[in-house]
Motif scaffolding. Structure first.
Motif, short mmCIF file in Angstrom:
data_model
loop_
_atom_site.label_atom_id
_atom_site.label_comp_id
_atom_site.label_asym_id
_atom_site.label_seq_id
_atom_site.Cartn_x
_atom_site.Cartn_y
_atom_site.Cartn_z
N GLN A 28 0.87 -1.17 0.00
CA GLN A 28 0.00 0.00 0.00
C GLN A 28 0.91 1.23 0.00
OE1 GLN A 28 -3.14 0.09 -0.42
NE2 GLN A 28 -4.22 -1.59 0.61
N ASN A 29 1.02 1.86 -1.16
CA ASN A 29 1.96 2.96 -1.35
C ASN A 29 1.24 4.30 -1.15
OD1 ASN A 29 3.96 4.73 -2.09
ND2 ASN A 29 4.01 4.11 -4.25
N LEU A 30 1.41 4.90 0.03
CA LEU A 30 0.76 6.17 0.34
C LEU A 30 1.76 7.32 0.23
CD1 LEU A 30 -1.42 5.05 3.39
CD2 LEU A 30 -1.87 4.84 0.94
N THR A 31 2.71 7.20 -0.67
CA THR A 31 3.74 8.22 -0.84
C THR A 31 3.62 8.87 -2.21
OG1 THR A 31 5.48 6.88 -1.92
CG2 THR A 31 5.22 6.62 0.47
N ASP A 32 4.58 9.75 -2.51
CA ASP A 32 4.58 10.43 -3.81
C ASP A 32 5.58 9.81 -4.79
OD1 ASP A 32 6.89 11.19 -2.54
OD2 ASP A 32 6.43 13.34 -2.49
N SER A 33 6.06 8.59 -4.50
CA SER A 33 7.04 7.92 -5.35
C SER A 33 6.50 6.59 -5.85
CB SER A 33 8.34 7.66 -4.57
OG SER A 33 8.90 8.87 -4.07
N THR A 34 6.97 6.15 -7.01
CA THR A 34 6.68 4.81 -7.50
C THR A 34 7.66 3.84 -6.86
OG1 THR A 34 5.79 5.60 -9.60
CG2 THR A 34 6.56 3.32 -9.53
N LEU A 35 7.15 2.80 -6.21
CA LEU A 35 7.97 1.92 -5.38
C LEU A 35 7.84 0.46 -5.81
CD1 LEU A 35 7.08 3.49 -1.91
CD2 LEU A 35 9.14 3.93 -3.27
N SER A 36 8.89 -0.32 -5.52
CA SER A 36 8.87 -1.76 -5.82
C SER A 36 9.38 -2.53 -4.61
CB SER A 36 9.75 -2.08 -7.03
OG SER A 36 9.25 -1.48 -8.21
N LEU A 37 8.79 -3.68 -4.40
CA LEU A 37 9.25 -4.62 -3.39
C LEU A 37 10.09 -5.68 -4.10
CD1 LEU A 37 8.87 -5.27 -0.34
CD2 LEU A 37 6.95 -6.72 -1.00
N LYS A 38 11.36 -5.82 -3.68
CA LYS A 38 12.28 -6.72 -4.36
C LYS A 38 13.04 -7.58 -3.35
CE LYS A 38 13.28 -3.42 -8.12
NZ LYS A 38 14.37 -2.75 -8.90
N ALA B 273 16.45 -8.61 -1.50
CA ALA B 273 17.38 -7.66 -0.89
C ALA B 273 18.48 -7.22 -1.84
CB ALA B 273 17.97 -8.25 0.38
N ASP B 274 18.88 -8.10 -2.78
CA ASP B 274 19.93 -7.74 -3.73
C ASP B 274 19.41 -6.92 -4.91
OD1 ASP B 274 18.57 -9.60 -5.25
OD2 ASP B 274 20.15 -11.11 -5.22
N GLY B 275 18.10 -6.71 -4.96
CA GLY B 275 17.51 -5.89 -6.01
C GLY B 275 17.34 -6.57 -7.35
N LYS B 276 17.69 -7.85 -7.43
CA LYS B 276 17.68 -8.53 -8.73
C LYS B 276 16.30 -9.02 -9.15
CE LYS B 276 22.52 -10.02 -8.55
NZ LYS B 276 23.44 -11.19 -8.55
N THR B 277 15.43 -9.32 -8.18
CA THR B 277 14.13 -9.89 -8.51
C THR B 277 13.02 -9.05 -7.90
OG1 THR B 277 15.08 -12.12 -8.52
CG2 THR B 277 12.68 -11.94 -8.38
N ALA B 278 12.11 -8.57 -8.75
CA ALA B 278 10.96 -7.80 -8.27
C ALA B 278 9.88 -8.76 -7.79
CB ALA B 278 10.42 -6.92 -9.38
N VAL B 279 9.35 -8.49 -6.62
CA VAL B 279 8.26 -9.29 -6.05
C VAL B 279 6.92 -8.59 -6.31
CG1 VAL B 279 7.35 -10.36 -3.96
CG2 VAL B 279 9.82 -10.24 -4.31
N VAL B 280 6.85 -7.31 -5.99
CA VAL B 280 5.70 -6.46 -6.35
C VAL B 280 6.29 -5.21 -6.98
CG1 VAL B 280 3.62 -5.28 -5.57
CG2 VAL B 280 4.38 -7.35 -4.37
N ALA B 281 6.13 -5.07 -8.28
CA ALA B 281 6.87 -4.05 -9.02
C ALA B 281 6.03 -2.82 -9.33
CB ALA B 281 7.40 -4.64 -10.33
N ASP B 282 6.69 -1.67 -9.28
CA ASP B 282 6.17 -0.40 -9.82
C ASP B 282 4.77 -0.05 -9.31
OD1 ASP B 282 8.52 -0.14 -11.33
OD2 ASP B 282 7.66 -1.30 -12.99
N VAL B 283 4.67 0.06 -7.98
CA VAL B 283 3.41 0.47 -7.36
C VAL B 283 3.36 2.00 -7.38
CG1 VAL B 283 1.91 0.32 -5.36
CG2 VAL B 283 3.47 -1.57 -5.91
N LYS B 284 2.38 2.54 -8.08
CA LYS B 284 2.29 3.97 -8.28
C LYS B 284 1.94 4.70 -6.97
CE LYS B 284 3.01 3.56 -12.69
NZ LYS B 284 4.33 3.96 -13.27
N PRO B 285 2.21 6.02 -6.89
CA PRO B 285 1.79 6.79 -5.72
C PRO B 285 0.30 6.63 -5.46
CG PRO B 285 3.28 8.09 -7.08
CD PRO B 285 2.97 6.84 -7.86
N ASP B 286 -0.05 6.44 -4.21
CA ASP B 286 -1.44 6.22 -3.79
C ASP B 286 -2.03 4.97 -4.43
OD1 ASP B 286 -1.46 8.54 -2.19
OD2 ASP B 286 -1.91 9.77 -3.94
N GLY B 287 -1.16 4.03 -4.81
CA GLY B 287 -1.62 2.80 -5.44
C GLY B 287 -1.38 1.59 -4.56
N ARG B 288 -1.75 0.45 -5.11
CA ARG B 288 -1.66 -0.83 -4.39
C ARG B 288 -1.15 -1.88 -5.36
NH1 ARG B 288 -6.78 -1.34 -3.46
NH2 ARG B 288 -7.18 -2.63 -5.27
#
Length: 215
Positions: free
Chosen positions: A131-141, A143-158
């Motif tokens: 639940q991205n309640l920020t002003d940035s597009t965020l991804s859950l990956k 720890a090494d950043g190589k594999t996206a688990v939940v990618a490119d969640v837009k601001p105020d998006g899910r």
């Protein structure tokens, strides 16, 4: 009645009793996992406290008391409809629809938010939700950043991802930049675990939100 018939009836009765106890235990386990059964047409609401002080919330006559900092209440059900919510010292109108789940989010320096939490019905897998309640597009990956688990969640998006039950250590990324390493989280079958990300302007606060154990 001969001995063979008596034995057969005893065996059938014992099997029926064992089956009944098994079904009762399954129902009890489901109750522990999913909470009490609500009347048809109910809406479900909880509170997430993203601030640093204990929080009291009410929705109509439904009370969500003493929510700890960076903690949440369990879901409570109430009839669908329009209500006045009290989130700390702030009042806000909320419209709750039948068979839907919502989280009221309290943030320091920002107005409370009502966030929808679509239900998850799988009994075999778990659900990771961002639940991205920020002003940035965020991804859950990873720890090494190589594999996206939940990618490119837009601001105020899910964003959602079904996964097998597991204990995982992940990280939050803004593009290629790691925002934070997250605490390892254990995912159980049928469970929804939400990562609420609040804040803004580069100062983000990601927190795993699970139903309380004693919920």
């Amino acid at each position: 009645m001969n001995t063979q018939t008596t034995l057969r009836r005893f065996t059938l009765g014992a099997c029926a009793l064992a089956l009944g106890l098994g079904m009762f235990q399954a129902q009890a386990d489901d109750g522990a996992l999913y909470g009490p059964k609500a009347p048809k047409g109910s809406a479900f609401v909880r509170a997430y406290n993203a601030s640093s002080a204990e929080l009291d919330v009410s929705v109509g006559q439904t009370q969500l008391k003493q929510v700890a900092p960076l903690g949440s209440s369990d879901f409570k059900f109430l009839p669908a409809g329009s209500y006045q919510a009290q989130v700390g010292s702030t009042q806000m109108p909320v419209d709750l629809q039948a068979e839907r789940y919502y989280t009221l989010v309290s943030q320091t320096g920002a107005k409370p938010r009502l966030v929808e939490e679509p239900p998850f019905t799988s009994r075999q897998k778990a659900l990771l939700r961002v639940q991205n309640l920020t002003d940035s597009t965020l991804s859950l990956k990873t720890a090494d950043g190589k594999t996206a688990v939940v990618a490119d969640v837009k601001p105020d998006g899910r964003g959602d991802r079904e996964i097998n039950p597991v204990k995982v250590g992940l990280a939050l990324f803004d593009g290629e930049r790691k925002v934070a390493d997250l605490k390892p989280v254990t995912l159980e079958r049928g469970e929804v675990v939400s990562l609420f990300v609040t804040g803004g302007q580069g100062k983000l606060s990601p927190v795993w939100v699970k139903r309380p154990i004693d919920g």
